[in-house]
Design a protein around this motif. Sequence first.
Motif, PDB file in Angstrom:
ATOM      1  N   TYR A  23      -6.426  -2.308  -5.417  1.00  0.00           N
ATOM      2  CA  TYR A  23      -5.144  -1.577  -5.320  1.00  0.00           C
ATOM      3  C   TYR A  23      -4.239  -2.089  -6.474  1.00  0.00           C
ATOM      4  CZ  TYR A  23      -5.803   0.987  -1.040  1.00  0.00           C
ATOM      5  OH  TYR A  23      -6.328   1.825  -0.020  1.00  0.00           O
TER       6      TYR A  23
ATOM      7  N   GLN B 177       0.810  -1.332   0.102  1.00  0.00           N
ATOM      8  CA  GLN B 177       0.075  -0.096  -0.197  1.00  0.00           C
ATOM      9  C   GLN B 177       0.793   1.106  -0.052  1.00  0.00           C
ATOM     10  OE1 GLN B 177      -3.322   0.202   2.699  1.00  0.00           O
ATOM     11  NE2 GLN B 177      -3.405   2.452   2.864  1.00  0.00           N
TER      12      GLN B 177
ATOM     13  N   PHE C  47       2.077   1.845  -3.376  1.00  0.00           N
ATOM     14  CA  PHE C  47       1.111   2.551  -4.257  1.00  0.00           C
ATOM     15  C   PHE C  47       0.978   3.864  -3.908  1.00  0.00           C
ATOM     16  CE2 PHE C  47      -3.315   3.470  -5.128  1.00  0.00           C
ATOM     17  CZ  PHE C  47      -3.519   2.605  -6.598  1.00  0.00           C
TER      18      PHE C  47
END
Length: 265
Positions: free
Chosen positions: A189, A157, A160
Amino acid sequence: MKDYPIEIDDYLKGNMSASEKQVFEERLQTDTELAKELKLQRDMQIVYEDQKWLQGNEEALKTEGAKQLKSFFESNEASDLKATINEVISENRSGSRNKNFWFIGIAASIAVLLTISLFVFKENNYDELYASYIHMDEIPSLVTRGEDIDKLLENAQLLFEDKKYQEAITSFTLYQQKETSINPLSYIYNGIALIELNRFDEAFVQFELLANSNSLHSKKANWYKALVFLKQKKKQELKDILKIIVSDKDNYKYLEAGELLEKLD
């Protein structure tokens, strides 16, 4: 004296002598009608002369829209169109000097230019629509307070969010291969990261996995599939899946899907 169309054609093709060219260019300074028709003829040549349009801004020609426009100019459809315009101009030159023929050619060229402008606008518009509908702040965080944190997922995450999409994809893929109980948000995601790198088929697979996840988030899959088609500029596939979404008011992004459908028509 030659009428405007023939004079302009000779000027643009370099068929005038030096003295004729000088006289013609001096007339351009005072004869507004001649100047206007010269501009129209130049615009027309951009349409029907092979590769003429490629002499524009080099950076602009690197865009996806420019590549598709180049593809159009190389198509049979474009060749037929250019042949038709040339035929009209040829009739004007070899037949009567009736200016109706001239203006028919001009009108045809302008119509093509407007069509191309609309084409380019639509190509750019798809990118704008995608940017307006991909709201990253709507996607819940993968890491929730009070829960044991999966370091691989947490790292994915963070990558990202830093827009390090390739590294994020690698981490998400490792996570999905490693875990037996997968957080379905990882499909969202990972799918979006793949879209950002134009890996559309792989992104679609992620959203298929989301759809089959038997989670509350599975209902979001069709919307994210729609974003794949939007980014690809696949209008028909996009419309088909949006129609599925608007078929039920309880579907995720029902209102946005209806709004997007209207914009596509």
